[in-house]
Design a protein around this motif. Structure first.
Motif, PDB file in Angstrom:
ATOM      1  N   GLY A  74      -0.593 -10.649 -14.235  1.00 28.66           N
ATOM      2  CA  GLY A  74       0.433 -10.029 -13.410  1.00 28.66           C
ATOM      3  C   GLY A  74      -0.048 -10.142 -11.977  1.00 28.66           C
ATOM      4  N   SER A  75       0.073  -9.081 -11.237  1.00 30.79           N
ATOM      5  CA  SER A  75      -0.372  -9.069  -9.851  1.00 30.79           C
ATOM      6  C   SER A  75      -1.896  -9.014  -9.774  1.00 30.79           C
ATOM      7  N   THR A  76      -2.450  -9.747  -8.854  1.00 32.59           N
ATOM      8  CA  THR A  76      -3.890  -9.689  -8.589  1.00 32.59           C
ATOM      9  C   THR A  76      -4.164  -8.965  -7.269  1.00 32.59           C
ATOM     10  N   LEU A  77      -3.160  -8.264  -6.762  1.00 34.76           N
ATOM     11  CA  LEU A  77      -3.271  -7.550  -5.491  1.00 34.76           C
ATOM     12  C   LEU A  77      -4.266  -6.401  -5.592  1.00 34.76           C
ATOM     13  N   MET A  78      -5.256  -6.399  -4.716  1.00 34.09           N
ATOM     14  CA  MET A  78      -6.233  -5.309  -4.637  1.00 34.09           C
ATOM     15  C   MET A  78      -5.846  -4.303  -3.557  1.00 34.09           C
ATOM     16  N   GLY A  79      -4.881  -4.646  -2.746  1.00 31.71           N
ATOM     17  CA  GLY A  79      -4.410  -3.762  -1.688  1.00 31.71           C
ATOM     18  C   GLY A  79      -4.211  -4.503  -0.380  1.00 31.71           C
ATOM     19  N   TRP A  80      -3.530  -3.841   0.538  1.00 32.86           N
ATOM     20  CA  TRP A  80      -3.299  -4.354   1.887  1.00 32.86           C
ATOM     21  C   TRP A  80      -4.231  -3.633   2.846  1.00 32.86           C
ATOM     22  N   PHE A  81      -4.765  -4.361   3.814  1.00 25.61           N
ATOM     23  CA  PHE A  81      -5.748  -3.800   4.728  1.00 25.61           C
ATOM     24  C   PHE A  81      -5.487  -4.286   6.147  1.00 25.61           C
ATOM     25  N   ALA A  82      -5.827  -3.423   7.112  1.00 28.64           N
ATOM     26  CA  ALA A  82      -5.733  -3.763   8.532  1.00 28.64           C
ATOM     27  C   ALA A  82      -7.135  -3.689   9.114  1.00 28.64           C
ATOM     28  N   ILE A  83      -7.521  -4.719   9.847  1.00 25.80           N
ATOM     29  CA  ILE A  83      -8.846  -4.801  10.447  1.00 25.80           C
ATOM     30  C   ILE A  83      -8.680  -4.757  11.962  1.00 25.80           C
ATOM     31  N   ASP A  84      -9.280  -3.758  12.591  1.00 29.92           N
ATOM     32  CA  ASP A  84      -9.199  -3.590  14.036  1.00 29.92           C
ATOM     33  C   ASP A  84     -10.007  -4.703  14.713  1.00 29.92           C
ATOM     34  N   LYS A  85      -9.360  -5.496  15.542  1.00 31.04           N
ATOM     35  CA  LYS A  85     -10.017  -6.626  16.199  1.00 31.04           C
ATOM     36  C   LYS A  85     -11.107  -6.181  17.177  1.00 31.04           C
ATOM     37  N   MET A  86     -10.956  -5.010  17.770  1.00 29.65           N
ATOM     38  CA  MET A  86     -11.900  -4.551  18.794  1.00 29.65           C
ATOM     39  C   MET A  86     -13.228  -4.063  18.219  1.00 29.65           C
ATOM     40  N   ASN A  87     -13.181  -3.423  17.034  1.00 23.59           N
ATOM     41  CA  ASN A  87     -14.413  -2.809  16.543  1.00 23.59           C
ATOM     42  C   ASN A  87     -14.716  -3.062  15.063  1.00 23.59           C
ATOM     43  N   GLY A  88     -13.843  -3.773  14.371  1.00 23.54           N
ATOM     44  CA  GLY A  88     -14.101  -4.098  12.974  1.00 23.54           C
ATOM     45  C   GLY A  88     -13.819  -2.981  11.985  1.00 23.54           C
ATOM     46  N   ASP A  89     -13.206  -1.888  12.433  1.00 24.89           N
ATOM     47  CA  ASP A  89     -12.838  -0.840  11.487  1.00 24.89           C
ATOM     48  C   ASP A  89     -11.804  -1.392  10.516  1.00 24.89           C
ATOM     49  N   VAL A  90     -11.932  -0.994   9.247  1.00 23.45           N
ATOM     50  CA  VAL A  90     -11.026  -1.465   8.194  1.00 23.45           C
ATOM     51  C   VAL A  90     -10.251  -0.261   7.674  1.00 23.45           C
ATOM     52  N   PHE A  91      -8.938  -0.415   7.570  1.00 22.66           N
ATOM     53  CA  PHE A  91      -8.067   0.646   7.079  1.00 22.66           C
ATOM     54  C   PHE A  91      -7.206   0.131   5.938  1.00 22.66           C
ATOM     55  N   GLU A  92      -6.931   1.007   4.985  1.00 18.83           N
ATOM     56  CA  GLU A  92      -5.923   0.690   3.980  1.00 18.83           C
ATOM     57  C   GLU A  92      -4.577   0.739   4.679  1.00 18.83           C
ATOM     58  N   VAL A  93      -3.646  -0.098   4.251  1.00 18.89           N
ATOM     59  CA  VAL A  93      -2.285  -0.053   4.780  1.00 18.89           C
ATOM     60  C   VAL A  93      -1.454   0.691   3.754  1.00 18.89           C
ATOM     61  N   GLU A  94      -0.923   1.841   4.149  1.00 19.53           N
ATOM     62  CA  GLU A  94      -0.149   2.666   3.228  1.00 19.53           C
ATOM     63  C   GLU A  94       1.253   2.146   3.012  1.00 19.53           C
ATOM     64  N   ASP A  95       1.840   1.596   4.060  1.00 15.95           N
ATOM     65  CA  ASP A  95       3.233   1.172   3.974  1.00 15.95           C
ATOM     66  C   ASP A  95       3.386  -0.168   4.681  1.00 15.95           C
ATOM     67  N   VAL A  96       3.584  -1.225   3.913  1.00 20.78           N
ATOM     68  CA  VAL A  96       3.691  -2.549   4.524  1.00 20.78           C
ATOM     69  C   VAL A  96       5.007  -2.733   5.273  1.00 20.78           C
ATOM     70  N   ALA A  97       5.986  -1.869   5.032  1.00 25.33           N
ATOM     71  CA  ALA A  97       7.254  -1.973   5.749  1.00 25.33           C
ATOM     72  C   ALA A  97       7.085  -1.633   7.228  1.00 25.33           C
ATOM     73  N   ASP A  98       6.239  -0.639   7.523  1.00 20.11           N
ATOM     74  CA  ASP A  98       6.036  -0.270   8.925  1.00 20.11           C
ATOM     75  C   ASP A  98       4.572  -0.360   9.351  1.00 20.11           C
ATOM     76  N   TRP A  99       3.731  -0.969   8.521  1.00 20.43           N
ATOM     77  CA  TRP A  99       2.305  -1.157   8.767  1.00 20.43           C
ATOM     78  C   TRP A  99       1.588   0.169   9.034  1.00 20.43           C
ATOM     79  N   GLY A 100       1.992   1.210   8.318  1.00 19.53           N
ATOM     80  CA  GLY A 100       1.341   2.511   8.464  1.00 19.53           C
ATOM     81  C   GLY A 100      -0.093   2.474   7.961  1.00 19.53           C
ATOM     82  N   LEU A 101      -1.036   2.854   8.828  1.00 15.03           N
ATOM     83  CA  LEU A 101      -2.445   2.847   8.454  1.00 15.03           C
ATOM     84  C   LEU A 101      -2.772   4.067   7.608  1.00 15.03           C
ATOM     85  N   GLY A 102      -3.618   3.841   6.612  1.00 14.86           N
ATOM     86  CA  GLY A 102      -4.067   4.915   5.738  1.00 14.86           C
ATOM     87  C   GLY A 102      -5.533   5.215   5.972  1.00 14.86           C
TER      88      GLY A 102
END
Length: 126
Positions: A74-102
């Motif tokens: 089925g899906s092999t998706l482990m999740g959506w993530f956003a990586i801050d270009k300035m400092n390398g912080d990694v966040f889960e993306v809660e809502d891909v429709a509006d790119w809400g950071l988790g």
């Protein structure tokens, strides 16, 4: 590249530093998420990157895709993530429709198997 991923997952190497390319962001998020979940880095087969023009300003956004060990997956998706270009912080993306950071993905591992991998357990979620 494997050494870079291992180095990024070690707690002592988790210094704030800019992330200049999507490839570097993929290596960083792979190291953090697999360490957090107690998985080998090779569990991630690729990063499914969102075009920079379609991502929020200042972030690389990508999904992690896992290896499929079955004949039919089925899906092999482990999740959506956003990586801050300035400092390398990694966040889960809660809502891909509006790119809400988790939740922030910590640089250490909270999984008990991390001790077997030679990493110190250091979980800190913000």
């Amino acid at each position: 590249m494997l050494l870079a991923i291992i180095g990024l997952s070690a707690p002592g190497c988790a210094k704030s530093r800019p992330v200049a390319t999507a490839q570097a962001a993929c290596a960083l998020v792979t190291a953090r998420v697999t360490a957090q979940r107690g998985l080998p880095a090779r569990h991630v087969i690729f990063c499914d990157e969102i075009a920079e023009a379609d991502s929020p300003a200042g972030y690389y956004v990508m999904a992690l895709r896992a290896r499929c060990a079955e004949d039919v997956c089925g899906s092999t998706l482990m999740g959506w993530f956003a990586i801050d270009k300035m400092n390398g912080d990694v966040f889960e993306v809660e809502d891909v429709a509006d790119w809400g950071l988790g939740r922030r993905v910590a640089s250490g591992s909270s999984h008990p198997r991390s001790a077997l991998l030679g990493m110190k357990v250091r979980a800190r979620m913000v």
